[in-house]
Design a protein around this motif. Structure first.
Motif, short mmCIF file in Angstrom:
data_model
loop_
_atom_site.label_atom_id
_atom_site.label_comp_id
_atom_site.label_asym_id
_atom_site.label_seq_id
_atom_site.Cartn_x
_atom_site.Cartn_y
_atom_site.Cartn_z
N SER A 21 -26.94 28.28 -5.02
CA SER A 21 -26.37 27.26 -5.91
C SER A 21 -24.88 27.06 -5.71
CB SER A 21 -26.65 27.65 -7.36
OG SER A 21 -25.98 28.85 -7.67
N THR A 22 -24.29 27.76 -4.74
CA THR A 22 -22.84 27.65 -4.53
C THR A 22 -22.44 26.23 -4.16
OG1 THR A 22 -22.95 29.86 -3.59
CG2 THR A 22 -20.89 28.68 -3.32
N VAL A 23 -21.37 25.78 -4.74
CA VAL A 23 -20.74 24.52 -4.32
C VAL A 23 -19.51 24.92 -3.51
CG1 VAL A 23 -19.55 22.44 -5.12
CG2 VAL A 23 -21.57 23.28 -6.34
N PHE A 24 -19.33 24.30 -2.35
CA PHE A 24 -18.25 24.75 -1.48
C PHE A 24 -17.74 23.61 -0.60
CE2 PHE A 24 -22.38 25.40 0.45
CZ PHE A 24 -22.23 24.97 1.74
N PRO A 25 -16.52 23.73 -0.12
CA PRO A 25 -15.99 22.70 0.78
C PRO A 25 -16.54 22.87 2.20
CG PRO A 25 -14.29 24.33 0.29
CD PRO A 25 -15.49 24.74 -0.47
N THR A 57 -16.73 26.15 5.12
CA THR A 57 -16.59 27.47 4.51
C THR A 57 -17.33 28.49 5.37
OG1 THR A 57 -16.43 26.50 2.32
CG2 THR A 57 -17.03 28.82 2.42
N SER A 58 -16.67 29.63 5.59
CA SER A 58 -17.21 30.66 6.48
C SER A 58 -18.44 31.35 5.90
CB SER A 58 -16.12 31.71 6.73
OG SER A 58 -16.70 32.98 6.94
N PHE A 61 -18.33 34.38 3.23
CA PHE A 61 -18.31 34.15 1.80
C PHE A 61 -19.73 34.21 1.23
CE2 PHE A 61 -18.65 30.65 -1.44
CZ PHE A 61 -18.30 31.46 -2.51
N VAL A 74 -19.33 16.13 -7.30
CA VAL A 74 -18.50 16.95 -8.17
C VAL A 74 -17.52 16.05 -8.91
CG1 VAL A 74 -18.64 19.19 -6.99
CG2 VAL A 74 -17.05 17.46 -6.17
N ARG A 131 -12.21 15.74 0.65
CA ARG A 131 -13.08 16.32 1.66
C ARG A 131 -14.52 16.42 1.20
NH1 ARG A 131 -10.42 22.34 0.98
NH2 ARG A 131 -11.32 22.71 -1.05
#
Lengths: 650, 650
Positions: free
Chosen positions: A480-484, A487-488, A491, A573, A580
């Motif tokens: 459920s992570t929201v990320f740009p 992202t590596s 994480f 979001v 981005r």
């Protein structure tokens, strides 16, 4: 390109197919000392003594026998099982070193027991990698060889980076690492299986989503960007992806033995030319490409000719030493595989195919889990027979081609062994007394799947529920992570572990691997691992696919793993930092998570909501397919399995 | 070691102090073309024309002027401001390239406006790094120079890795990168400030916690492990740490100009020998070491002599090209700094000192924040005068030595500029109309501090509260993470961002940097950044210290940052996977977090509890000190600021 005859096939106005063997200068025809085929197996003593004679003739004091093939394939064919031939060891990873007096096999902890059973200790010493008192190969070589000795290796079976590293170590110790053109194992292997050369399978545009001509055009753009004139492709799955071709030379992975060189003007495919049938010629034509087909063994000659053109040549960082050495330093550009990086972002057709294949695959797994519940009390369902049944359910699905790997069907204590796969010897009855872990996948024309579920059909212990719930928390957190963008993977790896770390638990494997579209079940990039130096650990972009598979293993007790294939998708979001956009994951896998194993007191409302929403989707997407397949009881079972969790139920 | 006279000082039975200049072959005395000191400033035209004459004399078509000193120091002394001398640009990062016809300065987005104002556009072109149409230095050189040209650089001012990279790029384009022994800027710089040579300061064992003799013994063990005979130390803060010496050659960082070479038998310190006073001789004696002192400029000669001993020599990966080139490849071992890695894990005395220094520093910051609330309505507190007041409160604290950096005292829109520092020109009144951000720190005998708080003394907007709360959530999430030893900084970086990412927000800087013990306020390793390739981004171990500083910056509106110095400490957990134990963070910083800016609807119960527990500790640890300092009103203010949050209060 001048003197050698070639098979030129494809879309050019003038189609020329030249049949003949050309000036093949490859390895198979080059040595002259090929062992004549003979069914009679040699004794271990004979094998080693034959190899040692050749070592003396080649003036080397040690010979390294790795477990890999020339393509760094994860799964290798019988033809390439050199390590097994000389050691009897059948594990997937290991390295043997033979000196004139000794022979030793290094393998990791997964295989210590197995290797112990398989090695003949009269001839072989087992080096248990990971134990503190076990010397590294580097140290062992230096301690066991006379100063000034030469160590030999097949340049096709070692990456250029590993060759360079080992070479540096040995030379600083007063030794020398040399490559031998002819593999010494091949020379003594009298009953070696022939290299497989199964029929090539054209992949229709409705599955590939992008014609080979477009992929080649993209690749040529990269050549220009890098001011290079050609690229050499080493990996079987890269050639397969690039040309929209599949094969079955290796079990469960639809690839075929080949190399490719793509220059600004030419596409050369190095493979057994006999398999370029009319259908393949038609395929190349409809894909819009002209392909020059050459013998598999012609590859070094092909690279040499390309070197003669004076331009720069791109090879992958994982490229073997044979290719590396063939290209002068000032013409060589070594990069993390451009083809693999392009392939990692799937196109819309591939992405859609992956989703649909996972829904059908979900139906198969759900029918199996239901069947298991119904049949577990018969006391004749074992890990192996269960896996057979699951295979049967998969084979009923549309677009099914085969399995994507041998299922890890593991009950109870067996499930605590991370890389367990049942054999006739270990096969165990599945009962209601412990957790059953099933990790399996299929190959479909439109996608490759890989799913793991862990279920308890009786009464789980409190600790089993805690462990399952913490694995689930990590699984949901990652999912459920929201990320740009970019992202590596590091994480996400830690994200999946945090709920376990909170109480001092963890698991000893990575969290995610990329996956192919009707290709390898492990495909890189991307990968989700803690090692920041893992080259597959690149930043995630939309339409990359990875597994999400945290677990927990209590030795000699039980094992738990949950695995979905997740797709990177854009998400909405409230704000938009630096314009981005934002990404999240979408689970392609649609198989229920066993609520019986969840300890709701450890779960937040948000986590409960995530489980409920997921189960709602599983029912909605797979339910109709079950009805269509007249699996009505499985449908009813699924409806129960996916009922919403509420706090009141506790 | 034979012909050169040296100053041998220390604990040996026979103390020999030889005064004299030795066979100094260093750069200052070597060129012969040193510009005679002359107060009269040269015009920009004169400076450039003088440099170009020297370029022609040296047959180079371009000369690179970096912003760094020979020690890769973050803050540099006036003596080393070569970039500023030739460009007028005073920013901390940039690179100038001068050709016979052109001159250009590259700097990043932090400094675009500043550089625009400072460069004389008649002579200089500003290259705004980061904008898409701006050429890289690599491309610009190749486009602006005649084929075959030589590009010159001072080998002391470029790392060996960057030299090698640029050299490869240029040579593949038909150019050549060369090093010039004599820095051309130094040659024309008639009014160059002398290199500072302030008194050396012995650090008592009660602060250092470990004698230099023990540190040297540890280092010699590493030499043995690496089969090396010596190590060359380049960084000022590494020499200072190793010898338990401090200095004040660079503002706010207690270091002194020096190099060191440690071999199996000898410790050579290269610095101005005049500062080896009786007190320093005593210090070396009580530290249990014998030190050979040589002129600062003797360093290359010192390395050369070491090379003559035929053993292997360790240099750091961040080492300059001058050192690198002085050591033949087969004698060179280049490693991520061993000294920095050893120093990163603080000893018990250092750790205790850091904690205590932070409590005193907390008292200073609390007194300042209270004073600010009391005085903000007077309408004469500005960013600069505020920072002065804070300095005054710090100077009252025990063991205070000075500031650890120039405070970022930033109000309103200024706080949105991440690297803002107030100047006379930008100085702004602090009011109740926006957020005030104060990032500051002190140097104490027993620790270095660095703390940031953001406060609104009026009515924050809903978005300001949301942004602050999401920054806080990341700050608490990182601060409370439980993790296994060696977890990578990447994980913590993303942990601090997740609540911002959830709604598409983020910040454009790293999350944490290591910090020295009465040394640099930025010290590596460790660091907490997303870049997996950052060398400082190593796994965390007990008693490493790092900042935890997420933020949010809304351009032209406001800026928020929270920063604590956290210490890695062991923690108790229910289980113990692989017997490795578990770690967590302990905030050394004890300054309240403004509850007014918190939106409790966005906070979990757990987060509220974390804030309450932290505030309880702040009150308990700093309260008594405030009473002791008779800061009774600040004490009352702190009691209010640290009152427990409860849901009912909303």
């Amino acid at each position: 390109m001048k003197s050698s005859k070639k098979y030129i096939i494809g879309a050019s106005a003038l189609l020329i197919i030249l049949v003949g063997c050309g000036l093949a200068v490859g390895r198979a025809l080059n040595g002259g000392d090929e062992s004549a085929y003979d069914e009679t197996p040699k004794s271990m003593q004979q094998i080693l003594s034959d190899i040692r004679s050749l070592m003396e003739a080649n003036a080397i004091a040690a010979y390294i026998v790795p477990s890999v093939d020339a393509h760094s394939s994860e799964y290798i064919s019988a033809h390439d099982r050199r390590l097994q031939y000389v050691t009897n060891f059948t594990g997937s990873a290991g390295t043997a070193i033979i000196t004139l007096e000794a022979a030793a096999l290094w393998t990791d902890s997964r295989y210590h027991l197995q290797a112990e059973g398989q090695l003949d200790s009269d001839y072989w010493t087992l080096m248990r990698q990971g134990l503190t008192d076990v010397p590294t190969q580097d140290d062992w070589l230096q301690e066991n060889l006379p100063l000034g000795s030469q160590v030999g290796v097949d340049p096709f079976l070692i990456t250029s980076t590993e060759f360079e590293r080992l070479s540096r170590v040995l030379s600083s110790g007063g030794f020398r690492l040399v490559t031998l053109e002819r593999n010494l194992v091949d020379s003594v292997w009298n009953n070696r299986p022939a290299q497989t050369s199964e029929a090539l399978i054209p992949l229709d545009i409705k599955f590939s989503g992008k014609r080979a001509s477009e992929k080649i055009a993209d690749l040529r753009e990269e050549l220009e960007k890098n001011k290079a004139s050609a690229i050499v492709i080493n990996s079987l799955d890269e050639t397969a992806w690039l040309l929209n071709l599949r094969g079955s030379d290796i079990q469960n992975t639809p690839v075929f033995f080949s190399y490719a060189i793509v220059s600004g003007t030419q596409i050369s495919l190095f493979t057994n030319p006999d398999r370029i049938t009319e259908a393949i010629v038609d395929h190349f034509r409809s894909e819009g490409i002209t392909v020059t087909v050459r013998d598999y063994d012609d590859i070094l000659a092909g690279i040499k000719e390309q070197v003669g053109e004076r331009g720069k040549i791109i090879i992958a960082t994982a490229c073997n030493q044979a290719f590396y050495a063939q290209i002068p330093a000032d013409q060589r550009i070594q990069l993390y595989s451009i083809v693999a990086t392009k392939r990692a972002v799937k196109n819309a057709v591939e992405a859609e195919g992956m989703r649909k294949a996972h829904i059908r695959d979900g139906a198969a797994v759900i029918r199996y889990l239901h069947w298991l519940e119904e049949n577990v009390d018969s006391e004749n369902v074992t890990e192996l027979s269960g896996a057979m049944k699951l295979r049967e359910f998969r084979s009923l699905q549309e677009n099914y081609v085969g399995l994507s790997f041998t299922a890890i069907s593991a009950f109870g204590t067996n499930a605590a062994i991370v890389h367990y796969s049942p054999t006739e010897e270990t096969d165990t009855l599945i009962t209601r007394d412990n957790i059953y872990l099933i990790d399996s996948g299929g190959q479909y024309w439109d996608g490759t799947t890989d799913v793991t579920r862990s279920v308890h059909m009786g009464e789980p212990t409190a600790f089993q529920k805690e462990a399952f719930t913490r694995v689930l928390k990590g699984f949901l957190s990652l999912g459920s992570t929201v990320f740009p963008p970019k992202t590596s993977g590091t994480f996400f790896d830690a994200m999946a572990r945090r709920a376990l770390w909170d109480v001092g638990l963890d698991y000893g494997h990575g969290t995610g691997h990329g996956i192919g579209m009707f290709l390898g079940v492990h495909e890189y990039p991307p990968s989700v691992v803690s090692s920041t130096s893992s080259p597959g650990n690149i930043g995630l972009l939309e339409n990359m696919f990875t597994s999400n598979e945290p677990g927990y293993y209590e030795a000699d007790q039980f094992g738990i793993r949950l695995e979905d294939i997740v797709q990177v998708v854009p998400t909405e979001v409230a704000y938009d930092f630096a314009g981005r956009g934002a990404l999240t994951f979408y689970s392609n896998t649609v198989v229920p998570l066993q609520t019986k194993l969840m300890d709701m007191t450890l779960m937040s409302d948000h986590e409960i909501e995530l489980v409920n929403k997921y189960h709602e989707r599983v029912m909605k997407e797979v339910g109709p397919l079950l009805l269509e397949q007249e699996a009505n009881e499985a449908y009813i079972w699924l409806a129960k399995q996916t009922q919403a969790l509420t706090r009141m139920l506790i």
